[in-house]
Design a protein around this motif. Structure first.
Motif, mmCIF file in Angstrom:
data_model
loop_
_atom_site.group_PDB
_atom_site.id
_atom_site.type_symbol
_atom_site.label_atom_id
_atom_site.label_comp_id
_atom_site.label_asym_id
_atom_site.label_seq_id
_atom_site.Cartn_x
_atom_site.Cartn_y
_atom_site.Cartn_z
ATOM 1 N N ILE A 124 0.876 -1.240 0.137
ATOM 2 C CA ILE A 124 -0.032 0.038 0.016
ATOM 3 C C ILE A 124 0.791 1.244 -0.030
ATOM 4 O O ILE A 124 0.653 2.213 -0.817
ATOM 5 N N LEU A 125 2.081 1.309 0.762
ATOM 6 C CA LEU A 125 2.763 2.405 0.777
ATOM 7 C C LEU A 125 3.581 2.919 -0.553
ATOM 8 O O LEU A 125 3.821 3.876 -0.874
ATOM 9 N N ASP A 126 3.946 1.687 -1.202
ATOM 10 C CA ASP A 126 4.552 1.716 -2.286
ATOM 11 C C ASP A 126 3.740 2.239 -3.302
ATOM 12 O O ASP A 126 4.044 3.242 -4.201
ATOM 13 N N ARG A 127 2.398 1.824 -3.311
ATOM 14 C CA ARG A 127 1.371 2.331 -4.192
ATOM 15 C C ARG A 127 1.023 3.895 -3.869
ATOM 16 O O ARG A 127 1.069 4.745 -4.774
ATOM 17 N N ALA A 128 0.943 4.221 -2.813
ATOM 18 C CA ALA A 128 0.806 5.683 -2.338
ATOM 19 C C ALA A 128 2.094 6.529 -2.979
ATOM 20 O O ALA A 128 1.754 7.524 -3.764
ATOM 21 N N ALA A 129 3.393 6.056 -2.961
ATOM 22 C CA ALA A 129 4.477 6.293 -3.479
ATOM 23 C C ALA A 129 4.337 6.867 -4.984
ATOM 24 O O ALA A 129 4.589 8.104 -5.435
ATOM 25 N N GLU A 130 3.713 5.975 -5.557
ATOM 26 C CA GLU A 130 3.537 5.947 -6.950
ATOM 27 C C GLU A 130 2.527 6.761 -7.400
ATOM 28 O O GLU A 130 2.472 7.583 -8.580
ATOM 29 N N LEU A 131 1.539 7.227 -6.648
ATOM 30 C CA LEU A 131 0.536 7.775 -7.033
ATOM 31 C C LEU A 131 0.686 9.190 -6.372
ATOM 32 O O LEU A 131 -0.194 10.282 -6.744
ATOM 33 N N GLU A 132 1.673 9.508 -5.618
ATOM 34 C CA GLU A 132 1.663 10.886 -4.806
ATOM 35 C C GLU A 132 1.889 11.954 -5.944
ATOM 36 O O GLU A 132 1.006 13.065 -5.703
ATOM 37 N N PRO A 133 2.339 11.826 -7.010
ATOM 38 C CA PRO A 133 2.649 13.029 -8.026
ATOM 39 C C PRO A 133 1.168 13.641 -8.293
ATOM 40 O O PRO A 133 0.703 14.784 -8.470
ATOM 41 N N ILE A 134 0.123 12.753 -8.393
ATOM 42 C CA ILE A 134 -1.231 13.047 -8.782
ATOM 43 C C ILE A 134 -1.925 13.998 -7.598
ATOM 44 O O ILE A 134 -2.668 14.943 -7.838
ATOM 45 N N ALA A 135 -1.465 13.392 -6.420
ATOM 46 C CA ALA A 135 -1.920 14.109 -5.231
ATOM 47 C C ALA A 135 -1.741 15.535 -5.455
ATOM 48 O O ALA A 135 -2.341 16.575 -4.612
ATOM 49 N N HIS A 136 -0.288 15.839 -5.746
ATOM 50 C CA HIS A 136 0.035 17.374 -5.857
ATOM 51 C C HIS A 136 -0.634 18.090 -7.113
ATOM 52 O O HIS A 136 0.131 18.787 -7.893
ATOM 53 N N GLY A 137 -1.699 18.062 -7.168
ATOM 54 C CA GLY A 137 -2.495 19.004 -8.345
ATOM 55 C C GLY A 137 -2.649 18.270 -9.631
ATOM 56 O O GLY A 137 -3.068 18.849 -10.601
ATOM 57 N N GLY A 138 -2.464 17.096 -9.802
ATOM 58 C CA GLY A 138 -2.653 16.286 -10.979
ATOM 59 C C GLY A 138 -4.115 15.530 -11.031
ATOM 60 O O GLY A 138 -5.195 15.829 -10.222
ATOM 61 N N SER A 139 -4.278 14.827 -12.101
ATOM 62 C CA SER A 139 -5.604 13.820 -12.257
ATOM 63 C C SER A 139 -5.217 12.605 -12.917
ATOM 64 O O SER A 139 -4.269 12.458 -13.688
ATOM 65 N N SER A 140 -6.355 11.792 -12.854
ATOM 66 C CA SER A 140 -5.972 10.409 -13.291
ATOM 67 C C SER A 140 -7.303 9.913 -13.631
ATOM 68 O O SER A 140 -8.511 10.428 -13.212
ATOM 69 N N ASP A 141 -7.420 9.005 -14.613
ATOM 70 C CA ASP A 141 -8.842 8.397 -15.017
ATOM 71 C C ASP A 141 -9.045 7.059 -14.227
ATOM 72 O O ASP A 141 -9.863 6.111 -14.575
ATOM 73 N N LEU A 142 -8.071 6.512 -13.148
ATOM 74 C CA LEU A 142 -7.924 5.222 -12.752
ATOM 75 C C LEU A 142 -9.306 4.634 -12.312
ATOM 76 O O LEU A 142 -9.598 3.549 -12.485
ATOM 77 N N LEU A 143 -10.101 5.490 -11.530
ATOM 78 C CA LEU A 143 -11.333 5.113 -10.940
ATOM 79 C C LEU A 143 -12.444 5.911 -11.771
ATOM 80 O O LEU A 143 -13.652 6.002 -11.049
ATOM 81 N N ALA A 144 -12.355 6.251 -12.996
ATOM 82 C CA ALA A 144 -13.391 6.852 -13.694
ATOM 83 C C ALA A 144 -14.466 5.909 -13.470
ATOM 84 O O ALA A 144 -14.424 4.785 -13.718
ATOM 85 N N GLY A 145 -15.760 6.592 -13.256
ATOM 86 C CA GLY A 145 -17.060 5.635 -13.486
ATOM 87 C C GLY A 145 -17.219 4.897 -11.973
ATOM 88 O O GLY A 145 -18.522 4.345 -11.836
#
Ligand code: CP
Length: 320
Positions: A29-50
């Motif tokens: 989980i922590l590794d996954r958070a590190a991978e996603l952290e750049p999106i938390a700094h003002g980015g966006s993704s469609d990973l959970l679209a819908g």
């Protein structure tokens, strides 16, 4: 392109207690958070679209509610919020089991905060979608623990960390989750509290049996110049059955700029927040203070959790 197949559902469909997780699962989980952290700094993704997240908070919250909301939206999903108890059918007498059975037909995961210990576990028995425990009374707050571990890993060193956990260790649910998780990382844990607010004996017994190095004291001075992390907590007035008892322990520990003269250069100060008077505002600008960063890390960590419970490309409803 983010990986859509790194699901947690194969091992843990619900997130109820940190005790349900192995060190390996937490590291994932922590590794996954590190991978996603750049999106938390003002980015966006469609990973959970819908996908739809339902948030049910039967107790007040700022950080947990809003960081789950932000995490879901940064990943392209949407959020439906239960609102206040007064505005819901709970005010007409609907019980939690029926509420969960209904809401699990509207969403792909449910975040639940509830004043009763064990409420999230009970809710998981009535839900067709993952339940994420956002705090159950004085029980557990596993997503807070995951963001606490993430903070220590980023701002200090997690393995074999020397940590003082200070304040309300009896009612503080963040502490109950954190102490157990730290034992998986060979931490040296110093519990500092008034006698009336010590951690439940069952927890210290479990930890001692597992070989965790743990001490208990009422005197913060005994460990203040020794630890790598000082984790402060609020004395939780709302959980005291007797307000007079609260008054005897209120303000027991307070960190000021003067206190910082006695700490290690690389000490970090953490707090799950909200604070009352445990940390003087003058400490906020010191290099030791990481509690606002800690609250930000709630976003990438909760993005990781959400992506792992419902981001694997299959329908979230229908049981497993
Ligand atoms: N740390 C935490 O759980 O904060 P909230 O009560 O604001 O969610």
């Amino acid at each position: 392109m983010l990986n859509r197949t790194a699901g947690l559902r194969d091992v843990m469909p619900h997130v109820i207690s940190i005790r349900d997780f192995s060190r390996d699962e937490i590291d994932r989980i922590l590794d996954r958070a590190a991978e996603l952290e750049p999106i938390a700094h003002g980015g966006s993704s469609d990973l959970l679209a819908g996908r739809i997240l339902a948030t049910l908070f039967h107790e007040p919250s700022t950080r947990t509610r809003l960081s789950f909301d932000a995490a879901m939206k940064r990943l392209g999903g949407s959020v439906i919020d239960f609102g206040s108890i007064e505005g819901s059918a709970v005010s007409k007498g609907e019980n939690l089991a029926d509420t969960i059975a209904v809401v699990s037909g509207y969403a792909d995961a449910i975040v639940l905060r509830h004043p009763k210990e064990g409420a999230a576990r009970m809710a998981s028995e009535f839900s067709r979608v993952p339940i994420i425990n956002a705090g159950d009374g004085a029980g557990q707050h596993p997503t807070q623990t995951l963001l606490d571990l993430y903070t220590i890993r980023k701002e200090s060193t997690l393995d074999r960390v020397k940590i003082a956990i200070v304040g309300d260790l009896k009612y503080g649910r963040t502490v109950h989750s954190l102490v157990y998780a730290l034992s998986l990382y060979n931490a040296e844990i110093h519990l500092v509290s008034p006698d009336q607010l010590k951690v439940p004996e069952s927890l210290t017994n479990d930890l001692s049996e597992s070989g965790t190095r743990i001490t208990e004291t009422t005197d913060l001075d005994e460990v203040i110049d020794y630890v790598d992390v000082m984790y402060l907590t609020r004395i939780q007035k709302e959980r005291f059955p007797d307000p007079n008892e609260y008054r005897t322990v209120a303000g027991s520990y307070r960190i000021t700029e003067e206190t910082l003269k006695r700490v290690k250069d690389d000490l970090i100060i953490m707090h799950p927040l909200p604070r009352v008077d445990e940390i003087d505002y003058g400490v906020d600008s010191s290099r030791h203070a990481v509690y606002f960063k800690q609250s930000f890390y709630g976003v990438p960590v909760r993005m990781a959790i959400l992506s792992m419970v419902m981001g694997d490309g299959t329908a979230a409803t229908g049981g497993w």
